[in-house]
Design a protein around this motif. Structure first.
Motif, short mmCIF file in Angstrom:
data_model
loop_
_atom_site.label_atom_id
_atom_site.label_comp_id
_atom_site.label_asym_id
_atom_site.label_seq_id
_atom_site.Cartn_x
_atom_site.Cartn_y
_atom_site.Cartn_z
N THR A 16 31.24 47.70 42.54
CA THR A 16 32.51 48.33 42.13
C THR A 16 33.71 47.46 42.49
O THR A 16 34.64 47.33 41.71
CB THR A 16 32.65 49.74 42.75
N SER A 19 33.85 44.44 40.14
CA SER A 19 34.25 44.86 38.80
C SER A 19 35.77 45.05 38.73
O SER A 19 36.41 44.62 37.76
CB SER A 19 33.53 46.17 38.47
N SER A 22 37.51 41.67 38.87
CA SER A 22 37.35 40.82 37.69
C SER A 22 38.45 41.02 36.66
O SER A 22 38.74 40.14 35.87
CB SER A 22 35.98 41.05 37.04
N ARG A 61 28.41 36.89 38.87
CA ARG A 61 28.14 37.48 37.56
C ARG A 61 26.81 36.95 37.00
O ARG A 61 26.02 37.70 36.47
CB ARG A 61 29.30 37.16 36.61
N ALA A 95 30.15 49.56 36.62
CA ALA A 95 30.58 48.24 37.13
C ALA A 95 29.60 47.15 36.69
O ALA A 95 30.02 46.06 36.28
CB ALA A 95 30.67 48.29 38.65
N ILE A 98 30.25 46.37 33.06
CA ILE A 98 31.49 45.59 32.90
C ILE A 98 31.24 44.13 33.26
O ILE A 98 31.72 43.21 32.58
CB ILE A 98 32.63 46.20 33.76
N LEU A 99 30.47 43.92 34.32
CA LEU A 99 30.27 42.54 34.81
C LEU A 99 29.23 41.75 34.02
O LEU A 99 29.27 40.53 34.00
CB LEU A 99 29.86 42.58 36.29
N GLY B 101 31.35 51.74 30.73
CA GLY B 101 31.59 50.32 31.01
C GLY B 101 31.10 49.40 29.92
O GLY B 101 31.13 48.18 30.07
#
Lengths: 108, 131
Positions: A16, A19, A22, A61, A95, A98-99, B101
């Protein structure tokens, strides 16, 4: 770093936090490179620090992408035995997405 | 003899990066497939293209007498580093995300369009003033 041996709370927290960090990638990089340019900001240590941090983010990542399925399995099993709450699970999965999932796959 | 408008500092320092932005947007438009249904606002995301053109400009300036080699080399490294991270950011950080996400097909207005464009233009202006 082994996913199975990692403390689950630390894993959720790392996901988290990274994320959130970033989203500040570009502004942080701008400050970083400006600090490295002679005669602009005279604190090159900030520049080196910011670029090192961003380099670390890129490597982290890549690590997450490589271990994505293992991380999801670990998070799911920890959610099943109630070590992490449903909310922590959702936040960690968000998260992770997203990453590790890039955009722009459906056209341009 | 009066100096050409194209050689004036304000044109070189301020208008050229704006031209880079326009070229970047046009390049996005040119590269868009006819069947592409993604929002047109994505075309405005030209930050990486600006950085790429700035890198080319920096390399072409390398032979000019008024730029010291070491300063120019530092700027080339700066633009290269920015370019690599900008490409990475373009793929992961610049898209709108849904509640899970996952990326949508639309660029985030501030994070994906405005900020990278401003950063690209500012960096080029910084290069012109400082190098």
């Amino acid at each position: 770093m082994n996913i199975e041996e990692m403390d689950i709370k630390s894993l959720v927290s790392a996901l988290t936090t990274t994320s959130k960090a970033s989203s500040l990638e570009m502004p942080a990089l701008l400050i970083g490179v400006m600090a490295l340019i002679p005669g602009f900001l005279d604190e090159s240590i900030f520049g080196i620090g910011a670029i090192a941090l961003l380099g670390g983010l890129i490597f982290f990542r890549r690590y997450l992408k490589k271990n994505r399925e293992n991380i999801i399995q670990r998070l799911t099993s920890e959610q099943d035995i109630k070590t992490i709450t449903n909310q922590e699970y959702s936040e960690a999965i968000k998260a992770l997405n997203i990453l590790t999932i890039p955009g722009g796959q459906n056209g341009s | 003899m009066e100096e050409s408008i194209f050689k004036s500092p304000w044109f070189q320092n301020l208008v050229v990066p704006i031209i880079f932005l326009v070229i970047g947007i046009l390049a996005n438009r040119l590269g868009r497939k006819d069947s592409d249904k993604t929002p047109l606002v994505n075309l405005w995301a030209a930050g990486t293209t600006i950085l790429l053109m700035s890198l080319v400009a920096t390399i072409s300036d390398l032979g000019r007498a008024n730029v010291t080699d070491i300063t120019n080399l530092i700027w080339i490294v700066v633009f290269l580093v920015m370019l690599f991270i900008s490409i990475d950011f373009d793929r992961y950080g610049s898209w709108e995300r849904d509640e899970e996400g996952l990326p949508t097909d639309c660029k985030h207005i501030v994070r994906g369009i405005v900020a990278p464009n401003i950063i690209g233009i500012s960096l080029f202006i910084g290069y012109r003033y400082l190098a």
